[in-house]
Enzyme design. Structure first.
Site, short mmCIF file in Angstrom:
data_model
loop_
_atom_site.label_atom_id
_atom_site.label_comp_id
_atom_site.label_asym_id
_atom_site.label_seq_id
_atom_site.Cartn_x
_atom_site.Cartn_y
_atom_site.Cartn_z
N GLY A 71 5.26 -3.36 -10.03
CA GLY A 71 6.39 -4.19 -10.44
C GLY A 71 6.70 -3.94 -11.91
O GLY A 71 7.87 -3.89 -12.31
N THR A 72 5.67 -3.77 -12.70
CA THR A 72 5.85 -3.53 -14.13
C THR A 72 6.70 -2.28 -14.36
O THR A 72 7.62 -2.27 -15.18
CB THR A 72 4.48 -3.36 -14.82
OG1 THR A 72 3.73 -4.57 -14.63
CG2 THR A 72 4.61 -3.06 -16.30
N ASN A 141 6.63 -17.00 -12.43
CA ASN A 141 5.26 -16.85 -11.95
C ASN A 141 4.34 -18.00 -12.36
O ASN A 141 3.34 -18.26 -11.71
CB ASN A 141 4.66 -15.52 -12.43
CG ASN A 141 4.95 -15.23 -13.88
OD1 ASN A 141 6.11 -15.16 -14.29
ND2 ASN A 141 3.92 -15.08 -14.67
N GLN A 169 7.94 -12.64 -7.76
CA GLN A 169 7.33 -13.90 -7.28
C GLN A 169 8.21 -14.62 -6.26
O GLN A 169 7.83 -15.67 -5.76
CB GLN A 169 7.05 -14.84 -8.46
CG GLN A 169 6.00 -14.32 -9.41
CD GLN A 169 4.57 -14.35 -8.83
OE1 GLN A 169 4.32 -14.96 -7.78
NE2 GLN A 169 3.65 -13.68 -9.50
N ALA A 188 4.16 -5.05 -4.26
CA ALA A 188 3.54 -5.29 -2.94
C ALA A 188 2.34 -6.24 -3.00
O ALA A 188 2.12 -7.01 -2.06
CB ALA A 188 3.10 -3.96 -2.33
N CYS A 306 -1.78 -11.48 -16.42
CA CYS A 306 -1.69 -10.41 -17.41
C CYS A 306 -1.94 -10.93 -18.82
O CYS A 306 -2.13 -10.16 -19.74
CB CYS A 306 -0.31 -9.75 -17.33
SG CYS A 306 0.10 -9.29 -15.66
#
Ligand code: PLP
Length: 362
Positions: A71-72, A141, A169, A188, A306
């Site tokens: 996703g990043t 998130n 999210q 995913a 994170c």
């Protein structure tokens, strides 16, 4: 000791059916999708099939789906791939967007309300002639708050500005389609798929510079040998039915309010993904809360995984106007496929004790 995992927004376990779908591509179907022989063709067919299925779920066309390594990466590609100019984002984005934006020279960070909502009127005011991208997350998130994506996207459309949303999210928890947006990010491992694979949806006709250069993978838009098993797993996971957790999270919230004085709920109480609740507890610090709950077998988070290791209060809560002290006392509970009523009861049985201990110590 009982173990309760209540950190599904950090990551989810692989669904058994997803693992099963992936296994052949970790074993005998190991080919490189760029190879011309049968091994390569098998891998290519699996990727093509996954792309068709993801596109269908999102209401997109196959050619609009780029598989990424996370996703990043998808967020970074949206932010760095757009032409030079002014970008608008919100102050509550995930660091994958926020820290990428900090590398761009000209960015406006929109404020949010006390319950974590971006106001489309603020977006309208921030738009300039040289604005080249707006990026606002679908669901937060940390608090679970759902942004008014259609309204925000409509403002962008009116001005002809591309709109990106980080739907990491939201997907798997809410109906998510690309009807309103130009760019969209998925990951995913947030919906029972494998780690290290994501999607960037790019509306046809949008010009986006790649982040990675090398081979001609993903139609020259994302170089690097495809993670075939990961992509197959992502597609399978994306098709799992969404589960509603509102009853469990509301039971938790009501139990907390009833049993623990000085507990404050963070984020919009209704406009939220059903699996997430966030509370601050007066007289506590999140490091003590996380550790105390961990000792009781309950795994939670203070916000973004994170940011773990950082003792800084959550930027999301600070942006909502929560005091530093209260922001440093916040815990996020996020439920998922394995969560039961007994888990909620267990959390409610240990939480008052953990908090009492912390308050007596401080
Ligand atoms: N965006 C949001 C909203 C997230 O919650 C996360 C992960 O926590 C990411 C992006 C990053 O996704 P990934 O872990 O696949 O890099």
């Amino acid at each position: 000791m009982r173990r309760v995992y209540a950190d599904y927004n950090a990551t989810t376990p692989l669904n058994p059916a997803v693992l099963e779908a992936m296994l052949p591509y970790l074993g005998q179907k190991f080919g490189n999708a760029s190879s011309i022989h049968i091994f390569g063709r098998d891998a290519r067919a699996a990727i093509d099939d996954a792309r068709v299925r993801i596109a269908k779920l999102l209401g997109a066309q196959e050619g609009e789906i780029i598989f990424t390594g996370s996703g990043t990466e998808a967020d970074n590609n949206a932010i760095f791939g757009i032409r030079p100019g002014h970008i608008i984002t919100s102050s509550i984005e995930h660091h994958a967007v926020l820290h990428a934006c900090q590398q761009r020279p000209d960015v406006t960070y929109l404020p949010v309300s006390g319950d974590c909502l971006v106001d489309p009127a603020d977006l309208r005011k921030a738009i300039r002639k040289d604005t080249v991208l707006v990026s606002i997350m679908w669901a937060n998130n940390e608090t679970g708050t759902i942004q008014p994506i259609s309204e925000l996207a409509a403002v962008c459309r009116e001005h002809g500005i591309p709109f990106h949303t980080d739907a990491v999210q939201a997907f798997g928890k809410l109906p998510v389609t690309v009807a309103d947006v130009d760019l969209l990010t998925l990951s995913a491992h947030k919906f029972y798929g494998p780690k290290g694979v994501g999607v960037l949806y790019v509306r046809r006709g949008m010009k986006l510079t790649p982040l990675l250069y090398g081979g001609s993978h993903e139609s020259d838009r994302r170089a690097g040998t495809e993670n075939v098993a990961g992509i197959v797993g992502l597609a399978k996971a994306a098709e799992l039915p969404a589960v509603d957790f509102v009853e469990l999270t509301e039971k938790l919230a009501a139990g907390i309010v009833e049993a623990i004085p000085g507990a404050h709920r963070n984020g919009h109480p209704r406009q939220r993904v059903s699996n997430t609740v966030n509370f601050s507890f007066d007289g506590c610090r999140f490091e003590g809360l996380l550790l105390g709950l961990d000792l009781e077998g309950v795994a939670v988070s203070s916000g973004s995984a994170c940011a773990v290791g950082s003792l800084e209060p959550s930027h999301v809560l600070l942006a909502m106007g929560v005091s530093r002290e209260r922001a440093r006392a916040a815990v996020r509970f996020s439920f998922g496929a394995g969560t039961t009523l007994a888990d909620v009861d267990y959390i409610l049985s240990v939480l008052p004790r953990v908090i009492h201990r912390l308050r007596t110590l401080s």
